[in-house]
Design an enzyme around this catalytic site. Structure first.
Site, PDB file in Angstrom:
ATOM      1  N   ARG A 127       0.849  -1.189   0.000  1.00  0.00           N
ATOM      2  CA  ARG A 127       0.000   0.000   0.000  1.00  0.00           C
ATOM      3  C   ARG A 127       0.883   1.236   0.000  1.00  0.00           C
ATOM      4  NH1 ARG A 127       1.476   1.576   4.451  1.00  0.00           N
ATOM      5  NH2 ARG A 127       0.332   3.524   4.254  1.00  0.00           N
ATOM      6  N   ASP A 139      -2.523  10.441  -1.984  1.00  0.00           N
ATOM      7  CA  ASP A 139      -2.757   9.367  -2.956  1.00  0.00           C
ATOM      8  C   ASP A 139      -3.111   9.920  -4.329  1.00  0.00           C
ATOM      9  OD1 ASP A 139      -3.010   6.419  -1.580  1.00  0.00           O
ATOM     10  OD2 ASP A 139      -3.380   8.030  -0.166  1.00  0.00           O
TER      11      ASP A 139
END
Length: 382
Positions: free
Chosen positions: A64, A253
């Site tokens: 991640r 992100d």
């Protein structure tokens, strides 16, 4: 398929195990991931032999963090190519595994483009696979270099905004070496301040519901010898009110063309608190996280995750007294519905600065972001 190998950790520090690596054992190339769902209890490496295994690792958060997802996506395309699977099919599956994190699609496209270019030049399947792997390795190197430059620029900005050192920094989620080819994004800046003797305290949000701050950031801070304190997410307000926070450092992100920042859910409330209390709110992310094709925050597809992540408490996946490994402990009545967005979006007017490997953008405007991206392209081309 994916297999798991546990390391005892007796012979080396856990942080020496890389978050991602390409390996070529006799049975064929594999992508090896440090399974982040098992931290901090134990280090387990997850071995992916094909793209579907990597897609599952991405969706389960075994791997991640925006920059690392880009690297993983590129290696996943290379893995499919080297092992003779359908590259376009693998690329499509990988790119859609987590829709909010733009780096994932960027990494996939980069390796896929290298593969296609090699074929277009008359190369055979083996040469095209080698080109995809070379592109993934290059992206990995570039991210490590970008991490070092972001740390340098971020520390300079902290020192400019907060002269005298003794920085007390609040961070959210995890942004260290576990999400990067190098030492991370926001965490790398805090680490640079620590090494320079200018970090007084790192405040670590636990980051509900999956506790990336408690499990991962605290883990990395402890291994680095940093002065850190863990807090529940809803305790941040009292810290600000007490005057205990000098700056907020987070990653991203996706950063849209207008400077809106999608980051782990809970980031936007910190930005609001920071603005009210006149505390700098700083985003640290590589240029690959800037998505000029997405105009604003309203255009970001925010990933919605399973409700059980909220209605159950899941400890690290190791045997616990009376609890099956990987099982959840209910913390809400059976049948409770849960709202569980993985990210929230902070508008540019709440962001003091965006720090990239090309320098800091402040104030955050569409024009300034476009110039940073253009400068990065010129550097890459030159």
């Amino acid at each position: 398929m994916a297999d798991q190998y546990a390391y005892s950790g007796d012979d080396k520090r856990p942080t020496e195990t890389p978050a991602i690596r390409w390996d070529e054992p006799p049975e064929g190339p594999v992508l090896v991931l440090l399974d982040q769902t098992r931290l901090p209890a134990e280090e387990v490496e997850l071995v992916c032999t094909d793209a579907p295994a990597l897609v599952e690792a991405i969706r389960s958060l075994a791997v991640r963090g925006a920059p690392l997802l880009g690297i993983a996506g590129a290696y996943g395309v290379a893995l499919a190519a080297v092992r003779g699977f359908d590259v376009d099919e693998a690329a499509a599956a990988l790119a859609s595994a987590r829709p909010t994190a733009v780096n994932l699609a960027v990494g996939v496209r980069r390796a896929q483009a290298a593969h296609e270019a090699a074929l277009a030049k008359g190369g055979d399947i083996r040469q095209a696979a080698a080109a995809a792997l070379a592109a993934a390795r290059q992206l990995h190197r570039e991210d490590a270099e970008a991490s070092a430059r972001m740390a340098e620029h971020g520390l300079a900005l902290l020192d400019e905004l907060l002269p005298g050192g003794g920085h007390r920094v609040l961070t959210h989620c995890n942004t260290g070496s576990l999400v990067s080819g190098g030492e991370g994004t926001a965490f790398a800046v805090a680490l640079a301040a620590h090494r320079a003797g200018r970090l007084r305290r790192l405040w670590v949000d636990e980051t509900r519901p999956l506790l990336q701050g408690a499990r991962l950031t605290a883990y990395e801070a402890a291994r680095s010898g940093m002065a850190y304190t863990l807090l529940t997410d809803n305790a941040a307000g009292s810290l600000f009110a007490a005057g205990e926070v000098d700056a907020v450092l987070i990653g991203a992100d996706r950063i849209t063309a207008d400077g809106s920042v999608a980051n782990k859910v809970g980031s936007y409330p910190l930005a609001v608190l920071a603005r009210y209390h006149h505390v700098p709110f700083i985003v640290v992310a590589p240029v690959t996280t800037v998505d000029l094709d997405t105009p604003d925050g309203a255009s970001i597809e925010v990933e919605q995750r399973a409700g059980h992540e909220v209605t159950e408490f899941v400890a690290p996946q190791v045997p616990v007294m009376g609890v099956e490994a990987g099982g959840g402990i209910p913390v809400a009545p059976l049948g409770t519905q849960a709202y569980n967005p993985a990210f929230d979006v902070t508008p540019p007017e709440l962001v003091t600065a965006i720090v990239t490997e090309e320098g800091a953008v402040s104030p955050v405007t569409a024009e300034a972001l476009a110039e940073v991206c253009a400068r990065s392209r010129r550097v890459a081309a030159g």
